[in-house]
Each structure stands twice: as C-alpha cells, then as structure tokens.
Design a protein around this motif. Sequence first.
Motif, PDB file in Angstrom:
ATOM      1  N   VAL A 164     -23.618 -17.650 -28.208  1.00 53.96           N
ATOM      2  CA  VAL A 164     -24.884 -17.620 -27.445  1.00 53.96           C
ATOM      3  C   VAL A 164     -25.128 -18.978 -26.800  1.00 53.96           C
ATOM      4  N   SER A 165     -24.901 -20.078 -27.583  1.00 57.73           N
ATOM      5  CA  SER A 165     -25.117 -21.429 -27.049  1.00 57.73           C
ATOM      6  C   SER A 165     -24.204 -21.677 -25.850  1.00 57.73           C
ATOM      7  N   LEU A 166     -22.936 -21.245 -25.980  1.00 57.30           N
ATOM      8  CA  LEU A 166     -21.986 -21.462 -24.878  1.00 57.30           C
ATOM      9  C   LEU A 166     -22.402 -20.704 -23.628  1.00 57.30           C
ATOM     10  N   ILE A 167     -22.900 -19.471 -23.841  1.00 54.61           N
ATOM     11  CA  ILE A 167     -23.351 -18.675 -22.688  1.00 54.61           C
ATOM     12  C   ILE A 167     -24.532 -19.371 -22.012  1.00 54.61           C
ATOM     13  N   VAL A 168     -25.499 -19.805 -22.842  1.00 48.44           N
ATOM     14  CA  VAL A 168     -26.691 -20.491 -22.300  1.00 48.44           C
ATOM     15  C   VAL A 168     -26.274 -21.758 -21.571  1.00 48.44           C
ATOM     16  N   LEU A 169     -25.367 -22.520 -22.234  1.00 46.89           N
ATOM     17  CA  LEU A 169     -24.905 -23.787 -21.670  1.00 46.89           C
ATOM     18  C   LEU A 169     -24.171 -23.544 -20.357  1.00 46.89           C
ATOM     19  N   ASN A 170     -23.362 -22.474 -20.358  1.00 50.63           N
ATOM     20  CA  ASN A 170     -22.589 -22.136 -19.169  1.00 50.63           C
ATOM     21  C   ASN A 170     -23.506 -21.809 -17.997  1.00 50.63           C
ATOM     22  N   ILE A 171     -24.565 -21.041 -18.317  1.00 46.59           N
ATOM     23  CA  ILE A 171     -25.526 -20.688 -17.263  1.00 46.59           C
ATOM     24  C   ILE A 171     -26.203 -21.952 -16.753  1.00 46.59           C
ATOM     25  N   HIS A 172     -26.580 -22.809 -17.754  1.00 47.85           N
ATOM     26  CA  HIS A 172     -27.296 -24.027 -17.395  1.00 47.85           C
ATOM     27  C   HIS A 172     -26.395 -24.989 -16.611  1.00 47.85           C
ATOM     28  N   MET A 173     -25.140 -25.056 -17.036  1.00 42.92           N
ATOM     29  CA  MET A 173     -24.229 -26.036 -16.446  1.00 42.92           C
ATOM     30  C   MET A 173     -23.459 -25.484 -15.237  1.00 42.92           C
ATOM     31  N   LYS A 174     -23.734 -24.249 -14.916  1.00 42.74           N
ATOM     32  CA  LYS A 174     -23.003 -23.650 -13.799  1.00 42.74           C
ATOM     33  C   LYS A 174     -23.216 -24.470 -12.534  1.00 42.74           C
ATOM     34  N   ARG A 175     -22.136 -24.855 -11.937  1.00 40.71           N
ATOM     35  CA  ARG A 175     -22.236 -25.726 -10.754  1.00 40.71           C
ATOM     36  C   ARG A 175     -22.230 -24.866  -9.482  1.00 40.71           C
ATOM     37  N   LEU A 176     -23.190 -25.171  -8.631  1.00 38.88           N
ATOM     38  CA  LEU A 176     -23.341 -24.376  -7.408  1.00 38.88           C
ATOM     39  C   LEU A 176     -22.930 -25.219  -6.202  1.00 38.88           C
ATOM     40  N   GLN A 177     -22.331 -24.542  -5.228  1.00 40.95           N
ATOM     41  CA  GLN A 177     -21.907 -25.254  -4.013  1.00 40.95           C
ATOM     42  C   GLN A 177     -23.115 -25.496  -3.115  1.00 40.95           C
ATOM     43  N   LYS A 178     -23.188 -26.701  -2.613  1.00 45.05           N
ATOM     44  CA  LYS A 178     -24.309 -27.028  -1.720  1.00 45.05           C
ATOM     45  C   LYS A 178     -23.775 -27.840  -0.537  1.00 45.05           C
ATOM     46  N   THR A 179     -24.171 -27.436   0.664  1.00 49.84           N
ATOM     47  CA  THR A 179     -23.698 -28.139   1.874  1.00 49.84           C
ATOM     48  C   THR A 179     -24.805 -29.062   2.420  1.00 49.84           C
ATOM     49  N   PHE A 180     -24.432 -30.300   2.643  1.00 47.92           N
ATOM     50  CA  PHE A 180     -25.377 -31.274   3.202  1.00 47.92           C
ATOM     51  C   PHE A 180     -24.984 -31.547   4.669  1.00 47.92           C
ATOM     52  N   VAL A 181     -25.977 -31.523   5.525  1.00 43.85           N
ATOM     53  CA  VAL A 181     -25.745 -31.755   6.963  1.00 43.85           C
ATOM     54  C   VAL A 181     -26.695 -32.866   7.422  1.00 43.85           C
ATOM     55  N   PHE A 182     -26.119 -33.818   8.144  1.00 48.92           N
ATOM     56  CA  PHE A 182     -26.966 -34.900   8.667  1.00 48.92           C
ATOM     57  C   PHE A 182     -26.601 -35.121  10.139  1.00 48.92           C
ATOM     58  N   HIS A 183     -27.610 -35.134  10.956  1.00 52.23           N
ATOM     59  CA  HIS A 183     -27.374 -35.288  12.400  1.00 52.23           C
ATOM     60  C   HIS A 183     -27.377 -36.773  12.763  1.00 52.23           C
ATOM     61  N   ALA A 184     -26.233 -37.291  13.171  1.00 53.59           N
ATOM     62  CA  ALA A 184     -26.124 -38.701  13.584  1.00 53.59           C
ATOM     63  C   ALA A 184     -24.953 -38.828  14.549  1.00 53.59           C
ATOM     64  N   PRO A 185     -25.152 -38.427  15.822  1.00 56.02           N
ATOM     65  CA  PRO A 185     -24.025 -38.380  16.776  1.00 56.02           C
ATOM     66  C   PRO A 185     -23.385 -39.734  17.071  1.00 56.02           C
ATOM     67  N   ASN A 186     -24.145 -40.782  16.878  1.00 62.13           N
ATOM     68  CA  ASN A 186     -23.604 -42.094  17.238  1.00 62.13           C
ATOM     69  C   ASN A 186     -23.120 -42.908  16.034  1.00 62.13           C
ATOM     70  N   ALA A 187     -23.264 -42.360  14.848  1.00 64.48           N
ATOM     71  CA  ALA A 187     -22.855 -43.113  13.651  1.00 64.48           C
ATOM     72  C   ALA A 187     -21.338 -43.115  13.511  1.00 64.48           C
ATOM     73  N   TYR A 188     -20.796 -44.142  12.823  1.00 63.72           N
ATOM     74  CA  TYR A 188     -19.346 -44.127  12.570  1.00 63.72           C
ATOM     75  C   TYR A 188     -19.029 -43.765  11.119  1.00 63.72           C
ATOM     76  N   SER A 189     -20.077 -43.758  10.248  1.00 63.92           N
ATOM     77  CA  SER A 189     -19.852 -43.228   8.888  1.00 63.92           C
ATOM     78  C   SER A 189     -21.168 -42.776   8.291  1.00 63.92           C
ATOM     79  N   VAL A 190     -21.085 -41.685   7.518  1.00 63.55           N
ATOM     80  CA  VAL A 190     -22.272 -41.211   6.774  1.00 63.55           C
ATOM     81  C   VAL A 190     -21.812 -40.889   5.348  1.00 63.55           C
ATOM     82  N   GLU A 191     -22.564 -41.386   4.371  1.00 66.73           N
ATOM     83  CA  GLU A 191     -22.248 -41.112   2.968  1.00 66.73           C
ATOM     84  C   GLU A 191     -23.455 -40.460   2.299  1.00 66.73           C
TER      85      GLU A 191
END
Lengths: 196, 195
Positions: B99-126
């Motif tokens: 049960v703990s592993l299932i709960v932990l798994n749900i809690h620790m489940k990693r989700l994909q997330k996409t970050f977008v930043f608009h900066a047409p003139n930049a040479y690097s974005v972190e």
Amino acid sequence: MTFFTATVYNIVTIKYADMSDGALAERALNGDKKGFEELVRRYQRAVFGLAYHMTSNVADAEDLTQEAFVTAYRRLDSFDMDRSFRNWIITICANLTKNTFRSRIRRKKTEESYLLQREIQESGKKKENHGDLLTALAALSPKLRAPLVLKHVEGCAYEEIARILNIGISAAKMRVKRGRDELVKLMESQHTTNEI
Amino acid sequence: MKRHNDRIHDALDNPKLSEQMADVDSHRLEAYRRVLARLENARIQPSDDLFDRIIKALPEKEPKHIPFKTVRWIWTPSESGFAPVLIRAAAIVLVMLAVSLIVLNIHMKRLQKTFVFHAPNAYSVELVGTFNQWQRGSIALRGPDADGNWVTTIKLPAGRHEYMFVVDKTRWLADPNAKLSRPDGFGGENSILEI
C-alpha cells in the motif's frame, strides 16, 4: 419435600454431559473450567488413540494428549463454536505429533527401536494381543499411518481427514488406500499361514 | 490388477454396495476386512490418571478472550504447527508495504511538463527552480524557433514548483504565461506551477 429438593437440585445443577461442545467451550471461555473438563472427558481417548498410533509409545502419547488439551485451552478463543471440537483437538494433536517426529529423528536409532518394541510388547499384554498389528502399523510411514488411523480407528470421513491433515480429499483417499495396501502386505509377510 | 485393487477399496468404503460388486476378489477383500477390523479394535487405553494429569496441567489463568474477531484473528495462533502469528504479521507488513509503495508511486509519479519562453533575440535561455535548486546550467531551453520561442520538456513530480527563466545567462525573468506567481524576496517574482 424430597421431591422439592430434587427439583431444585436438578434446576441448579448444571448438566455438563448434556451440553454441546460449543456450549462447553463458551462456558470455559467465561471462566467455568468444568466446561473444559467435560470436553477433556469426551475426547481424551480419541486424542490419545491417534497419538499412540502415531508414536507407538504410551508415555509419548500421553504427553502429547496432555499438550494438545493445554494448547486447546490456551487457544480456546480461536475455536469456532459451530465446528466439531473433536476435529479441532485432533488437528492440534496431529500437528504436535509432526513436531514430535521431527525431534525423534534426532534420537539414536537403537534407542528408538528398543522403546518401540518394549511398548508394543507391553500394550500387547494388556488386552488382546495386537503386537503384530502394532508392529506392522509402526512400520508404515507417518504420512500413511495418520490418515489410516483417522479413518479406521477414529472413524473420520475423508473430508474430516483432509481438514485435519490439511491435505486435499483425493490425497486423503489415496493415502488411506496406500496405507491399507501396505498394512495388509506387512501383516501377510508376518504370517506365513492365512490366519491374519 | 490395479482395477481389482481399486474395487477392493471401493468395497471397503461402501460396505452396502460391496455385496452387489460381482467383480471384487472376495478372498482379498476378506483379508483386508480382517486386518482393518483388528485395527478398529486395537484401541489402546491410556493410564487411568491421564484425565487428572491433563486437568492439573491446565493453566490457572482463564483462556484469553479477545472481543473483536479481527483482533482475535491477528493475535490468536491457529492449530497449525507453524508460527501463524509470524506468518500473519509478515502478511500484514507485506500488505502495508505494498500500500505504501502504491501511495508513494502515485505521489512520486513524474509528469511531463513543457516550458515555453518567448525571446526571439536571446542567445540562451535556461530554466531554474525549486526542482533543480535554482542551479543554472542543468536545464537549457532549445530555440529560438520560427516564432521566437524557446522550449524544453522535463519530468516533474506532482506538487507545487517555483521557477524562473535565465535569459542570456544574466537576466532572471518570470514566466509571463504562468497562472500563479509570488514575490521572490529580491524585488522580482517567481512563477508557480502546480501539477
């Protein structure tokens, strides 16, 4: 007056002998030790019978019988009042017997053989001479002896044997069958004449 | 031979039917019956004092009466020869662990997330945030694309994350598209992502 006294005596006196196993166990659980005493009185011979045929030794069998009842008393709360106390106590005894066999294996073979022969001779003298039968029975493996004794000494049904020994019904039938075959074979090899 | 032997056992188990069994070897059946009849009568009697010895050996204390069936099941050993309490305890521990592993798994489940930043003139974005201890150099955004956007996709555990973008290695900027933000204590704002 005498009639009145007798009536009151009958009402007040608890007739343990008329009570069901479940009612006796319930009384014992509620602190009435006499309830358990009646259960011991009812089933001590059955338990001893199994223990004796499994150990071929009166002293060991009596110790096992005592241990089985003490264990049952301690665990009485786990007894299902709707089930047969006889089967329950025999199951406890069967399990204790297994443990005894495990510890017995460690004993020296010579001592084992001497004790077995002495017990068989002594028990044979007591009533009818069953020495040959007990020798043959003792020669069977415990795996076959237990179901055979439960079937033909304790009169258990195959379903009960299966439950007591924690095996399937078909396995119980097969073991009884093999036990009978081996016992008859051993008895026949002991007697050269047809008189078994 | 085997069939004949089986018939003998059938006859022994069903004495009423045995008379109708014509194919049973009656001589062998009789031999079996004689041995088993002797076995049934070979009941050895225990010593006369066995009853008294058993009663004397019973513990003085009354048998334990545990009121609730579940508690009783956990604490009362069964009649089996092994240690059922330990087996049950191990089973309970295993169930709890699962049960703990299932709960932990749900809690620790990693989700994909996409970050977008608009900066047409930049040479690097972190990307920096609570998920990389605000350390620069670990998550670089790719870009700029034709629309001038810098993009990265990372896996994050469920929960609340604060983040910022570092543009051209010097400028720390909040995400203009973030739904939530909070003051960062340096006069700026951290963007907040809740997943």
